[in-house]
Design an enzyme around this catalytic site. Sequence first.
Site, short mmCIF file in Angstrom:
data_model
loop_
_atom_site.label_atom_id
_atom_site.label_comp_id
_atom_site.label_asym_id
_atom_site.label_seq_id
_atom_site.Cartn_x
_atom_site.Cartn_y
_atom_site.Cartn_z
N HIS A 152 40.03 -16.20 18.30
CA HIS A 152 39.59 -16.75 17.03
C HIS A 152 38.76 -15.81 16.99
O HIS A 152 38.65 -14.80 16.11
CB HIS A 152 39.11 -17.87 16.55
CG HIS A 152 40.55 -19.18 16.34
ND1 HIS A 152 40.41 -20.53 15.25
CD2 HIS A 152 41.48 -19.21 17.39
CE1 HIS A 152 41.04 -20.74 15.86
NE2 HIS A 152 41.94 -20.46 16.84
N THR A 183 53.36 -31.52 30.36
CA THR A 183 53.10 -30.77 31.64
C THR A 183 51.90 -30.34 31.33
O THR A 183 51.56 -29.29 31.98
CB THR A 183 53.81 -30.34 32.65
OG1 THR A 183 54.15 -29.08 31.68
CG2 THR A 183 55.14 -30.79 33.09
N ASP A 203 52.34 -30.00 25.21
CA ASP A 203 53.28 -29.88 26.40
C ASP A 203 52.70 -31.34 27.31
O ASP A 203 52.16 -31.93 27.40
CB ASP A 203 53.28 -28.89 27.73
CG ASP A 203 54.25 -28.47 27.98
OD1 ASP A 203 55.51 -29.41 28.48
OD2 ASP A 203 54.25 -27.68 28.65
N ASP A 243 34.42 -8.91 18.95
CA ASP A 243 32.61 -8.47 18.79
C ASP A 243 32.11 -9.81 19.07
O ASP A 243 30.79 -9.56 19.47
CB ASP A 243 32.22 -8.09 18.08
CG ASP A 243 32.87 -8.59 16.12
OD1 ASP A 243 33.36 -9.68 16.61
OD2 ASP A 243 32.88 -8.27 15.06
N SER A 261 31.34 -12.17 17.38
CA SER A 261 30.67 -12.43 15.64
C SER A 261 31.18 -14.13 15.71
O SER A 261 29.83 -14.23 14.24
CB SER A 261 31.42 -11.34 14.78
OG SER A 261 33.30 -12.14 14.09
N ILE A 288 48.94 -26.88 32.99
CA ILE A 288 49.94 -25.75 33.95
C ILE A 288 50.56 -24.99 32.77
O ILE A 288 51.52 -25.72 31.82
CB ILE A 288 51.53 -26.83 34.63
CG1 ILE A 288 50.51 -27.70 35.57
CG2 ILE A 288 51.83 -25.47 35.32
CD1 ILE A 288 51.36 -28.36 36.01
N HIS A 309 49.44 -22.78 24.60
CA HIS A 309 49.47 -24.23 23.72
C HIS A 309 50.32 -24.74 25.64
O HIS A 309 50.10 -25.87 25.13
CB HIS A 309 50.23 -23.85 22.92
CG HIS A 309 50.44 -23.59 21.33
ND1 HIS A 309 50.94 -23.35 20.35
CD2 HIS A 309 48.77 -22.80 21.49
CE1 HIS A 309 49.23 -22.90 19.09
NE2 HIS A 309 48.36 -22.30 20.13
N SER A 310 50.96 -24.21 26.23
CA SER A 310 51.43 -25.03 27.29
C SER A 310 50.28 -26.05 28.44
O SER A 310 50.07 -27.12 28.92
CB SER A 310 52.33 -24.64 28.30
OG SER A 310 51.37 -23.41 29.24
#
Length: 312
Positions: free
Chosen positions: A62, A214, A212, A85, A87, A217, A194-195
Site C-alpha cells: 500500500h 493452509t 487459503d 517512501d 508516506s 504458509i 494472500h496465501s
Amino acid sequence: MKFSTLSTFSLVYITTVATTAASSSNGQCAVWYKVLNDIQTNLFEGGKCGDDAHDALRLSFHDAIGYSPKMFNSKPPQFGGNGADGSLIKFASTELNYHANNGLEEIVGDLRNLADKYKVSYGDIIQFAAAVSVGNCQGGPSSRVPFMAGRPDATQAAPDLLVPEPFDSVEKMLARVGDAGLSPEELVDLLASHSVGDQEHIDPSIPGTPFDTTPSILDTKFYRDTLVPGHIWPGDGQYTGEAKSPTPGQFRLQSDVALAFHPRTILHWISLALGGQDRMASRFATAMGKMALLGQNPKILYDCSAVIPVPK
C-alpha cells in the site's frame, strides 16, 4: 507459455544490488540488526507468521504503490506520490482515511514507534518489516527477500485512489500497477502474499478469515484453489469485493478470481499454480524487491539484505 522479460527497471535494480552487496557488512546496516531483534521479539511475537506479519506485508504494498508517473506527466502536472517512501506512516492522518488503507492503523503505529526509536526512515522500516515477515512464514523463497536501506523521508502524502481495490476491474488494476512500474505478471506474483493473509474488514461477519485453507504458509495452493469455482458465501452473504468460495472458512477476493481467469493473466496464474513451490517463491521475492524500490532512486540506497532472516 510466454513469460514477461526483465524491464529496464529490473535491470537497474539487479545491477545496483550486485554493485552494492559489499556494503551489507558495513556500519550503515548495523542498526538493522537491532531493529530485527526488536521487531521479531516484540512485534512478530518471537518470529511468528501472525497477524502483524500479514499486516506488514499488506502495508509494504500500500505504501509502495502510491506512485504515479502518469500524474506527474499530466497537464498541468500533479503530485503522484513517491512510492515506497513511508508516506503512509509520516502522513498517516491523511492516508489512513483512504478507503483502501482501512485496517492498517495498528501496524502503522507500531512501525512508527520502531522507526522513531532507532532513528530510521519510515520508508525503510515498512519494507524491512515486510521482508522480515516473509522470512517468518513457511514456504518462503530459498534466498532472502532483498532489503535496500537509505530511503529519504516522504515529503507529502501520496494521493488517494492509487491502491487497487478488490472490487476494481482487471483492466483498472493492471493500468494502475502498470503506471507505477509493475507488469501484470508481477502483480500476480505479489498475490502469493494472500496465501498467508486473512481479511478483517471486507466481510465483517467473519473477521480474520484466511484466503487459503493452509494459512501462514506461502504456497502455490492459493493459486490452485482460486481456480476452483466457488459456490458458498463464507459469511452471512455477499459484501463488496467478496466472491464465493469453494470451502467453508475460506475467504476469496473478487479481484483474485478476476485475475485468475482474465485473458491477460490466466496463463501466468496457472503457471504459478502448477509450476512448483520454488518457482512461485522465487518470483514473489523478485517482485517484492522491485516493488520496494517504486518511486525510489536505487543509486542512493545501500544493500542490507544480509540482515533479513532466511525464510523457513
